[in-house]
Design an enzyme around this catalytic site. Sequence first.
Site, mmCIF file in Angstrom:
data_model
loop_
_atom_site.group_PDB
_atom_site.id
_atom_site.type_symbol
_atom_site.label_atom_id
_atom_site.label_comp_id
_atom_site.label_asym_id
_atom_site.label_seq_id
_atom_site.Cartn_x
_atom_site.Cartn_y
_atom_site.Cartn_z
ATOM 1 N N HIS A 119 0.757 -1.274 0.112
ATOM 2 C CA HIS A 119 -0.111 -0.097 -0.019
ATOM 3 C C HIS A 119 0.937 1.296 -0.111
ATOM 4 O O HIS A 119 0.650 2.296 -0.832
ATOM 5 C CB HIS A 119 -0.903 0.051 1.155
ATOM 6 C CG HIS A 119 -1.855 1.101 1.480
ATOM 7 N ND1 HIS A 119 -3.212 1.263 1.425
ATOM 8 C CD2 HIS A 119 -1.371 2.267 1.859
ATOM 9 C CE1 HIS A 119 -3.618 2.304 1.640
ATOM 10 N NE2 HIS A 119 -2.482 3.321 1.975
ATOM 11 N N GLU A 120 1.857 1.357 0.955
ATOM 12 C CA GLU A 120 2.577 2.428 1.146
ATOM 13 C C GLU A 120 3.631 2.661 -0.237
ATOM 14 O O GLU A 120 3.936 3.843 -0.715
ATOM 15 C CB GLU A 120 3.603 2.431 2.291
ATOM 16 C CG GLU A 120 2.643 2.359 3.342
ATOM 17 C CD GLU A 120 1.839 3.811 3.536
ATOM 18 O OE1 GLU A 120 2.148 4.818 3.138
ATOM 19 O OE2 GLU A 120 0.741 3.454 4.123
ATOM 20 N N HIS A 152 1.756 4.278 -2.829
ATOM 21 C CA HIS A 152 1.704 5.769 -2.562
ATOM 22 C C HIS A 152 2.897 6.323 -3.243
ATOM 23 O O HIS A 152 2.817 7.352 -4.049
ATOM 24 C CB HIS A 152 1.656 6.089 -1.273
ATOM 25 C CG HIS A 152 0.406 6.157 -0.701
ATOM 26 N ND1 HIS A 152 -0.882 6.813 -1.002
ATOM 27 C CD2 HIS A 152 -0.001 5.492 0.544
ATOM 28 C CE1 HIS A 152 -1.889 6.755 -0.361
ATOM 29 N NE2 HIS A 152 -1.713 5.999 0.525
ATOM 30 N N GLU A 156 -6.220 6.812 -0.875
ATOM 31 C CA GLU A 156 -6.178 5.457 -0.080
ATOM 32 C C GLU A 156 -6.825 4.187 -0.633
ATOM 33 O O GLU A 156 -6.268 3.146 -0.543
ATOM 34 C CB GLU A 156 -6.738 5.739 1.292
ATOM 35 C CG GLU A 156 -6.046 6.564 2.215
ATOM 36 C CD GLU A 156 -4.670 5.826 2.668
ATOM 37 O OE1 GLU A 156 -4.862 4.954 3.414
ATOM 38 O OE2 GLU A 156 -3.788 6.246 1.999
#
Length: 373
Positions: free
Chosen positions: A147-148, A151, A198
């Site tokens: 997930h990060e 980003h 997100e």
Amino acid sequence: MGDHMSDDGREQEAQEHAPSRQRRRFPEISSRAYEHPADRSALVALRKLSGFDTVFKALSGLLPERSLRLLFLSDSVRVSDQQFAHLNDMLRDACYILDLEKVPPMYVTQDPQPNAMCIGLDEPIIVVTTGLVELLDEEEMRAVVGHEVGHALSGHAVYRTILLFLTSLAVRVAWIPLGNLAIMAIVTGLREWFRKSELSADRAGLLVGQDLKASMRGLMKIAGGNHLHQMNVDAFLQQAEEYEAGGDLRDSVLKILNVLPRSHPFTTVRAAELKKWAESRDYQRIMDGHYPRRTEDKDTSVTDSFRESAAHYANHVKSSKDPLMKLVSDLAGGAGDLGDRVRRGFGGFTGTAPPKDRGKDQPSTDTPPRDED
């Protein structure tokens, strides 16, 4: 013996650092492959916000990024082969799967609140809290690391850093009415975009972990703690449906007010959105190796992106069970009278047409207003 290692030793070390199972890799994948249409739309709207460009350019040159890096270097634990080695393996795996050439530094910071973030202006930094590390198992944590990294690949770190700075600044200048209003307008726009980003990053986490159940478990734990034996995925997703469809127009307005100060979407909503994408043709095409490449990004049509985002919102409004969205959809289709629909909505919106030819002396059959809490 020095620094030499036998062949058996190298083989053992390779086995220790190998992923727990084989995962697909996506060479040259563009972030467009997993970005949620609402993410792109919100970012476009944010950039059009009056004063945003001026603030963005000013802060990009003023924010103390070197100070930020020194802060984490001095007061957190940097992930490496010697420290939190299992997280380091996950980070390298995530960057390998999403083909992110430069592995961003990752830090573990002492905080009981489960959280993770990707910040930085020139280069992204990933920060995870001890609360998150202690809460999640290996596969759940792998999805978070992915997930990060998502980003980072999407370039979200810059806007996240500015959001953190402006949120802090807004508190400091709250006594200046006009100044605070101007900052809060941009903060509100940034929060709206970040909530949508997100959803994109959740998709990146699934591409890295390639285990929908682990992603679902992680979101459930973030919502309800480390009590999986007391929770159920289907029941958790049912909450998202009830949240979207429940109540009348008053509840729709309260949902908007509740979400405004948040940087993240509600956890049940994230879980439902991710499951829907995991079952989509778009996800399967990526897993089959059919996805946009970074080399094609420069040829991407902005108009096509706008059109895709507009189509997403139109479908969302049309299919939504939320009372406010149903009202918007009905009015767009020319159904009913606006004043009457809104009055009925705030008294118990049902989404049905108003009763016809009711005499003055006939008792009302409308749903009575609900009692306020």
